[in-house]
Design an enzyme around this catalytic site. Sequence first.
Site, PDB file in Angstrom:
ATOM      1  N   ASN A   9       9.779  -4.554   4.339  1.00  0.00           N
ATOM      2  CA  ASN A   9       9.428  -3.916   5.604  1.00  0.00           C
ATOM      3  C   ASN A   9       8.884  -5.001   6.529  1.00  0.00           C
ATOM      4  OD1 ASN A   9       8.380  -2.457   7.719  1.00  0.00           O
ATOM      5  ND2 ASN A   9       6.774  -1.423   6.521  1.00  0.00           N
ATOM      6  N   LYS A  11       8.052  -4.761   9.516  1.00  0.00           N
ATOM      7  CA  LYS A  11       7.115  -4.231  10.516  1.00  0.00           C
ATOM      8  C   LYS A  11       7.500  -4.763  11.912  1.00  0.00           C
ATOM      9  CE  LYS A  11       3.749  -3.556   6.899  1.00  0.00           C
ATOM     10  NZ  LYS A  11       2.350  -3.465   6.467  1.00  0.00           N
ATOM     11  N   HIS A  95       4.908   6.009   7.135  1.00  0.00           N
ATOM     12  CA  HIS A  95       4.108   4.811   6.826  1.00  0.00           C
ATOM     13  C   HIS A  95       2.693   4.991   7.376  1.00  0.00           C
ATOM     14  CE1 HIS A  95       2.674   0.712   6.666  1.00  0.00           C
ATOM     15  NE2 HIS A  95       3.662   0.460   5.825  1.00  0.00           N
ATOM     16  N   GLU A  97       0.732   3.046   8.798  1.00  0.00           N
ATOM     17  CA  GLU A  97       0.495   2.471  10.132  1.00  0.00           C
ATOM     18  C   GLU A  97       0.960   3.430  11.226  1.00  0.00           C
ATOM     19  OE1 GLU A  97       2.425  -1.270   9.339  1.00  0.00           O
ATOM     20  OE2 GLU A  97       0.753  -1.816   8.031  1.00  0.00           O
ATOM     21  N   GLU A 167       1.552   3.712  -1.196  1.00  0.00           N
ATOM     22  CA  GLU A 167       0.950   2.573  -0.515  1.00  0.00           C
ATOM     23  C   GLU A 167      -0.512   2.878  -0.221  1.00  0.00           C
ATOM     24  OE1 GLU A 167       3.988  -0.171   1.460  1.00  0.00           O
ATOM     25  OE2 GLU A 167       3.445   1.310   2.939  1.00  0.00           O
ATOM     26  N   GLY A 173      -1.824  -5.269   3.586  1.00  0.00           N
ATOM     27  CA  GLY A 173      -2.157  -6.405   4.435  1.00  0.00           C
ATOM     28  C   GLY A 173      -3.528  -7.008   4.169  1.00  0.00           C
ATOM     29  N   SER A 213       0.149  -5.458  -0.513  1.00  0.00           N
ATOM     30  CA  SER A 213      -0.122  -6.829  -0.955  1.00  0.00           C
ATOM     31  C   SER A 213       0.691  -7.251  -2.174  1.00  0.00           C
ATOM     32  CB  SER A 213      -1.627  -7.027  -1.199  1.00  0.00           C
ATOM     33  OG  SER A 213      -2.355  -6.822   0.002  1.00  0.00           O
ATOM     34  N   GLY A 234       5.529  -5.870   2.577  1.00  0.00           N
ATOM     35  CA  GLY A 234       5.327  -6.188   3.988  1.00  0.00           C
ATOM     36  C   GLY A 234       5.336  -7.684   4.212  1.00  0.00           C
TER      37      GLY A 234
HETATM   38  P1  13P Z   1       1.772  -5.819   2.838  1.00  0.00           P
HETATM   39  O1  13P Z   1       2.777  -6.164   1.759  1.00  0.00           O
HETATM   40  O2  13P Z   1       1.754  -6.782   3.961  1.00  0.00           O
HETATM   41  O3  13P Z   1       0.435  -5.511   2.244  1.00  0.00           O
HETATM   42  O4  13P Z   1       2.301  -4.442   3.501  1.00  0.00           O
HETATM   43  C1  13P Z   1       2.635  -3.377   2.678  1.00  0.00           C
HETATM   44  C2  13P Z   1       3.337  -2.363   3.491  1.00  0.00           C
HETATM   45  O5  13P Z   1       2.731  -1.693   4.315  1.00  0.00           O
HETATM   46  C3  13P Z   1       4.788  -2.217   3.297  1.00  0.00           C
HETATM   47  O6  13P Z   1       5.278  -1.089   3.939  1.00  0.00           O
END
Ligand code: 13P
Length: 260
Positions: A9, A11, A95, A97, A167, A173, A213, A234
């Site tokens: 992803n 983002k 998601h 976010e 997640e 992140g 992560s 991510g």
């Molecule tokens: P990270 O791998 O950057 O922690 O993000 C995870 C994520 O939100 C994937 O959709």
Amino acid sequence: MQTALVIGNWKMNGTLAEARPLATAIRDGLKRPRGVEVVLCPPFTALAAVSEIVKDSAIRLGAQNCHFEASGAHTGEVSPPMLAELGCRYVLLGHSERRRECGETDELINHKVKAAVAHGLTFVLCVGETGEERRQGLTFPTIEGQLRAGLAGVPVESIVKGVIAYEPVWAIGTGVNATSAQAAEVHGYIRGLLSELTSKETAHAIPILYGGSVKADNVEELVAAPEIDGALVGGASLNAAGFIALAKKAGRAGATSRGD
Ligand code: 13P
């Protein structure tokens, strides 16, 4: 044999100048990935270019969101048929976010899941608790609410073609991943809910991915854990060499955990 599923992803990262070389390097580094299906989810603006790069390769394409209508007066939105036309097979929905920054509710996400199904896209329904919810012992009720509401009214035969991503918000992140034991506990719980919503026999075929992560360094331990069928990645999906290593390790770890 069920293969591991690894989804990158990106983002809101990847101008065309960045997306093209990244997708090309990932494609060339994963020509015949063993035991793993790899999906890239670039931003909407890079979908057409990445689609062209990965066509006729082992890499699949996905989007990070969609609207629930096929067309109409929805300024700034992108519909499932538009994604399908570009070669997308997958779409991330719910998601954290988007739940947090765009106020997406379980009800809205449910409409999107149904729209994805109606247009032949594989939905990846994201669920996960915040750090505060975990501290208050609300992890399972949070996950249960998001999962049941997200899949409400979706026919069993469509649920079994979907993907669930666990997640935990506190792991996204932050560099602090859930331990394989923490993730496996929630994945087992999700598997139980999916058994109730479908059947015990079919629920085991629904991939449940872990996200938060994930890196090349920890993916093997996570994917080798019970009920973890792959990873939603991510930050670590933005570096070609690291993501290629991560995907290869996931393929190996999945094979080990399945005993084949
Ligand atoms: P990270 O791998 O950057 O922690 O993000 C995870 C994520 O939100 C994937 O959709």
